[in-house]
Scaffold this motif. Structure first.
Motif, PDB file in Angstrom:
ATOM      1  N   ARG A   1      43.932  75.677 -37.501  1.00 35.83           N
ATOM      2  CA  ARG A   1      43.794  74.505 -36.560  1.00 35.83           C
ATOM      3  C   ARG A   1      42.488  73.542 -37.192  1.00 35.83           C
ATOM      4  NH1 ARG A   1      42.856  72.005 -32.167  1.00 35.83           N
ATOM      5  NH2 ARG A   1      41.495  73.433 -31.251  1.00 35.83           N
TER       6      ARG A   1
ATOM      7  N   ARG B   1      42.981  72.016 -40.516  1.00 34.89           N
ATOM      8  CA  ARG B   1      44.188  70.834 -40.399  1.00 34.89           C
ATOM      9  C   ARG B   1      43.659  69.603 -40.937  1.00 34.89           C
ATOM     10  NH1 ARG B   1      49.220  72.416 -40.627  1.00 34.89           N
ATOM     11  NH2 ARG B   1      49.879  74.001 -39.170  1.00 34.89           N
TER      12      ARG B   1
ATOM     13  N   GLN C   1      46.888  66.967 -44.605  1.00 32.67           N
ATOM     14  CA  GLN C   1      47.696  66.040 -43.616  1.00 32.67           C
ATOM     15  C   GLN C   1      49.093  65.623 -44.332  1.00 32.67           C
ATOM     16  OE1 GLN C   1      47.615  65.065 -40.421  1.00 32.67           O
ATOM     17  NE2 GLN C   1      45.836  66.067 -40.093  1.00 32.67           N
ATOM     18  N   MET C   2      49.938  65.080 -43.461  1.00 31.88           N
ATOM     19  CA  MET C   2      51.322  64.681 -44.026  1.00 31.88           C
ATOM     20  C   MET C   2      51.726  63.605 -43.775  1.00 31.88           C
ATOM     21  SD  MET C   2      54.355  67.382 -43.807  1.00 31.88           S
ATOM     22  CE  MET C   2      55.779  67.196 -44.926  1.00 31.88           C
TER      23      MET C   2
ATOM     24  N   SER D   1      46.576  55.407 -29.628  1.00 26.25           N
ATOM     25  CA  SER D   1      46.431  56.649 -29.233  1.00 26.25           C
ATOM     26  C   SER D   1      46.920  57.508 -30.201  1.00 26.25           C
ATOM     27  CB  SER D   1      47.129  56.885 -27.843  1.00 26.25           C
ATOM     28  OG  SER D   1      48.220  56.222 -27.751  1.00 26.25           O
ATOM     29  N   ILE D   2      48.132  57.173 -31.045  1.00 24.07           N
ATOM     30  CA  ILE D   2      48.764  57.707 -31.858  1.00 24.07           C
ATOM     31  C   ILE D   2      47.588  58.363 -32.924  1.00 24.07           C
ATOM     32  CG2 ILE D   2      50.264  57.942 -33.951  1.00 24.07           C
ATOM     33  CD1 ILE D   2      52.346  56.676 -31.997  1.00 24.07           C
TER      34      ILE D   2
ATOM     35  N   GLU E   1      44.433  60.239 -31.579  1.00 24.38           N
ATOM     36  CA  GLU E   1      44.585  61.496 -31.006  1.00 24.38           C
ATOM     37  C   GLU E   1      43.561  62.623 -31.973  1.00 24.38           C
ATOM     38  OE1 GLU E   1      48.441  63.133 -30.342  1.00 24.38           O
ATOM     39  OE2 GLU E   1      47.849  64.032 -28.579  1.00 24.38           O
ATOM     40  N   PRO E   2      43.855  62.718 -33.197  1.00 24.85           N
ATOM     41  CA  PRO E   2      43.510  63.812 -33.952  1.00 24.85           C
ATOM     42  C   PRO E   2      41.818  63.710 -33.925  1.00 24.85           C
ATOM     43  CG  PRO E   2      44.898  62.430 -35.363  1.00 24.85           C
ATOM     44  CD  PRO E   2      44.935  61.863 -34.020  1.00 24.85           C
TER      45      PRO E   2
ATOM     46  N   GLU F   1      40.621  65.659 -30.810  1.00 25.83           N
ATOM     47  CA  GLU F   1      40.856  66.809 -30.925  1.00 25.83           C
ATOM     48  C   GLU F   1      39.671  67.355 -31.953  1.00 25.83           C
ATOM     49  OE1 GLU F   1      43.274  67.954 -29.109  1.00 25.83           O
ATOM     50  OE2 GLU F   1      42.962  69.991 -29.448  1.00 25.83           O
ATOM     51  N   HIS F   2      39.426  66.746 -33.088  1.00 26.24           N
ATOM     52  CA  HIS F   2      38.689  67.331 -34.122  1.00 26.24           C
ATOM     53  C   HIS F   2      37.125  66.768 -34.210  1.00 26.24           C
ATOM     54  CE1 HIS F   2      41.768  69.910 -35.579  1.00 26.24           C
ATOM     55  NE2 HIS F   2      42.774  69.015 -35.374  1.00 26.24           N
TER      56      HIS F   2
ATOM     57  N   ARG G   1      47.366  57.369 -39.476  1.00 24.75           N
ATOM     58  CA  ARG G   1      47.342  58.470 -38.774  1.00 24.75           C
ATOM     59  C   ARG G   1      46.781  59.808 -39.413  1.00 24.75           C
ATOM     60  NH1 ARG G   1      48.994  62.911 -38.635  1.00 24.75           N
ATOM     61  NH2 ARG G   1      50.692  62.509 -40.078  1.00 24.75           N
TER      62      ARG G   1
END
Lengths: 342, 328
Positions: free
Chosen positions: B93, B96, B100-101, B118-119, B122-123, B126-127, B172
């Protein structure tokens, strides 16, 4: 959304009027006689007088319109009078929908019985949902694991075994076989007169609720957990879940934020559609555990051919069903941004 | 290889991805779909490696394996010096953000219940440790970078067109400043007119941020335009890999030749002059690949050796690899 709701509310009025008329016709066509339970020694002409005093000699449409007047006009006016003290028209002599068997107003009977039904049946619905959601989520996440297989088995049992069997089974186990002094002994009769005033009476109330609540909760949980599982499986294989994993989110976030939120959309609708059944009471379960709720009231009404009571109760259930259909639609629109009703 | 100073960012060695097949009442494993069966390649920093092949040959599976979106069966995937094939949960994680993809279906790969803002952010939750205003600013920057108006941040994905959705997907993917991006057929679901825009955007972003791409596609002309080097895949294996120009001008492997001869010529007057190599039969099932060379069942040059021995993956020219018995 507001326009949609108001428009739908307007449509409900003709729908409900039609439903009330159909209920009335069906009850009228049914071969029942309110004097049927009276002693056989009563001569026929006296019976005819009793029927006339109940208004049964008037034509059907007159009786229907009278019920409409009593239910749609007199009852709301009476509610205003009782709640706010506003007196509109003739407050004393106003004719209310009256039960033939008990001679008391039907609405008062319903108000008396409502709390028991809401406590027992409502609680069972809440408990059922709380059991079903985690089971559904875990079964879907670990599809075909032993947990999932076990959950499927339980759901199938809950689904297919009727409540009159599980209810009696629980009574046999916990009230009959279990020694009376045991901690696990549970009362088989629900005592409505119990007042919850202190800890002891609260514990007593809990103990008498456990069995009926669990019988109904098993049934509800079986249904909802299946819906939850199917909806989760549907979403787990979606591309956006892979995107969420690729973002490097924690598995918990992927599952609870992305998958669960999307899966809840259909489940919430199903839950909302099930709520009218809570008010309708669980006729059989209430009968087994002697909970004097709405379900039992309906049974008594049907047995005694108490048409005003049955008519009013059935119509109120219809109102709830129509309303919660609307609630489900509105919830769907609120939860899913792709759906717009305007 | 071509330039010794270049170092590989991604090193894939002997990658295998077998999906088990379960049958019967007891769900016993009766076999495996060999979607990817032992492939090796390098991707150098700043380049675009094109990965081409027909439908079902395992291209997308390679892309997903390289980012460990699947649990690989065997092999190693080194990205920037770390073997991610064996990393576990939290370590993976943490890795990550670097990789990316960009997904094929821009509609399905965005959560329908989340706003664009928010899409994309969001990462970051988290990071990265960022305040709300910083995040909003970063989302704005990313939306600028991919050519979306900032005021769209509060809208939902279904309110956008396909091309715009793909831009959201790209924004994203860029949010965490990755080094390496797998583009899994990013233009296949788009209109031709939009394809060019998205491809140009990808090129601009590569230049701007120094990105490395693995570009998976079945559109051979687009890959020729975009890729530095190209790898050709057939039935779970690589058949040829080489410099883009060399491979397109001088394909060595019979499958590559057949594939390239299928590309339509832009000039109709010239179109008749192309020697089309037409392959007979269907692609064999990856659950039960033919023995020896997997292409032997359809290869116009197949000999008896092809049906027995699997050809070795070897260097046939400078930085040009192929797997065929008959290439000198």
């Amino acid at each position: 959304m507001l326009n949609f709701t108001l428009r739908r509310l307007m449509y409900t009025i003709p729908t409900l009027l039609l439903i009330s008329f159909i209920i009335f016709i069906v009850l009228d066509l049914a071969p029942n006689d309110p004097t049927g339970n009276l002693p056989l020694t009563i001569p026929p002409e006296v019976r005819a007088k009793i029927r006339a005093s109940l208004g049964l000699d008037a034509p059907m449409y007159i009786r229907y319109l009278l019920w409409c007047q009593q239910f749609f006009i007199n009852e709301p006016l009476n509610l205003f009078n009782e709640w706010f003290g506003w007196c509109i028209g003739d407050c004393e002599g106003r004719l209310r929908v009256t039960s033939w068997a008990t001679r008391s107003p039907v609405v008062d009977l319903i108000a008396e019985r409502m709390p028991q039904t809401l406590w027992v049946v409502g609680m069972s619905y809440v408990v059922g949902i709380m059991i079903a959601l985690p089971i559904g989520v875990i079964s879907a996440y670990k599809q075909y694991s032993w947990f999932d297989q076990f959950g499927t088995l339980i759901a199938m049992i809950g689904f297919s075994v009727p409540t009159f069997f599980t209810g009696v089974l629980l009574i046999v186990i916990f009230s009959v076989w279990m020694p009376n002094d045991s901690f696990f002994w549970l009362p088989s009769i629900y005592d409505t007169t119990l007042d919850v005033v202190d800890w002891d009476s609260f514990v007593k109330q809990m103990r008498q609720m456990i069995m009926p609540v669990m019988v109904l909760a098993l049934y509800n949980a079986a249904q909802i957990s299946r819906f939850m599982r199917a909806s989760m499986l549907d979403n787990l294989s979606q591309d956006y879940v892979r995107t969420a994993r690729a973002k490097g989110l924690k598995e918990k976030t992927v599952l609870l934020v992305h998958v669960l939120r999307n899966s809840m959309i259909p489940v919430v609708t199903v839950i909302a559609l099930g709520i009218p059944q809570v008010f309708g009471g669980a006729i059989i379960t209430e009968q087994i555990f002697k909970v004097n709720g709405l379900g039992q009231l309906l049974i008594i009404g049907i047995q005694g051919a108490d048409i005003p009571l049955v008519q009013t109760l059935t119509f109120l259930f219809a109102v709830l069903i129509v309303l919660f259909n609307l609630v489900a639609d509105v919830l769907y629109g609120l939860l899913d941004p792709r759906i717009r009703y305007d | 290889m071509l330039d010794d100073k270049k170092k590989p960012l991604v090193q894939v060695r002997n990658l295998k991805m077998h999906f088990p097949i379960h049958r019967g009442i007891l769900k016993r494993q009766v076999g495996a779909v060999k979607a990817v069966d032992g492939i090796s390649f390098d991707i150098f920093e700043g380049e675009t490696l094109g990965l081409v092949g027909e439908s079902g040959c395992g291209k997308s599976t390679v892309g997903r394996c390289v980012l460990r979106l699947y649990e690989v069966t065997d092999g190693s995937i080194e990205i920037d010096g770390t073997d991610i094939a064996t990393l576990s949960g939290e370590e993976l994680r943490a890795k990550r953000p670097e990789m990316q993809m960009i997904f094929q279906d821009p509609q399905a790969s965005l959560n329908p219940r989340m706003t664009v803002g928010s899409i994309i952010s969001e990462p970051l939750d988290e990071h990265r440790k960022m305040t709300k205003t910083e995040k909003r600013e970063k989302v704005g920057e990313l939306m600028d970078a991919v050519g979306l108006a900032r005021r769209f941040a509060d809208r939902y994905p279904h309110e956008f067109s396909g091309g715009q959705r793909q831009r959201i997907g790209i924004a994203r993917a860029l949010a965490l400043n990755p080094k390496f991006i797998v583009c899994d057929e990013p233009i296949a679901a788009l209109d031709v007119s939009i394809q060019a825009q998205v491809v140009n955007l990808l090129e601009d972003l590569q230049e701007k941020y120094g990105l490395t791409y693995l570009f998976i596609s079945h559109d051979l002309s687009m890959v020729r335009h975009l890729a530095t080097r190209v790898a050709v895949m057939y039935l779970g294996r690589l058949v040829e890999l080489g410099d883009s120009e060399t491979l397109y001008m001088n394909p060595k492997h019979p499958y590559t030749q057949a594939l390239l001869s299928a590309v339509p010529h832009p000039d109709p007057a010239q179109a008749g002059n192309i020697d089309r190599v037409i392959l007979e039969g269907d692609v064999p099932s990856p659950a039960n690949p033919p023995p020896g060379c997997t292409f032997s069942t359809r290869c116009p040059q197949a000999q008896s050796i092809c049906k027995q021995d699997s050809p070795e993956w070897r260097e046939i020219g400078e930085g040009h690899f192929a797997a065929c018995h008959f290439i000198e």
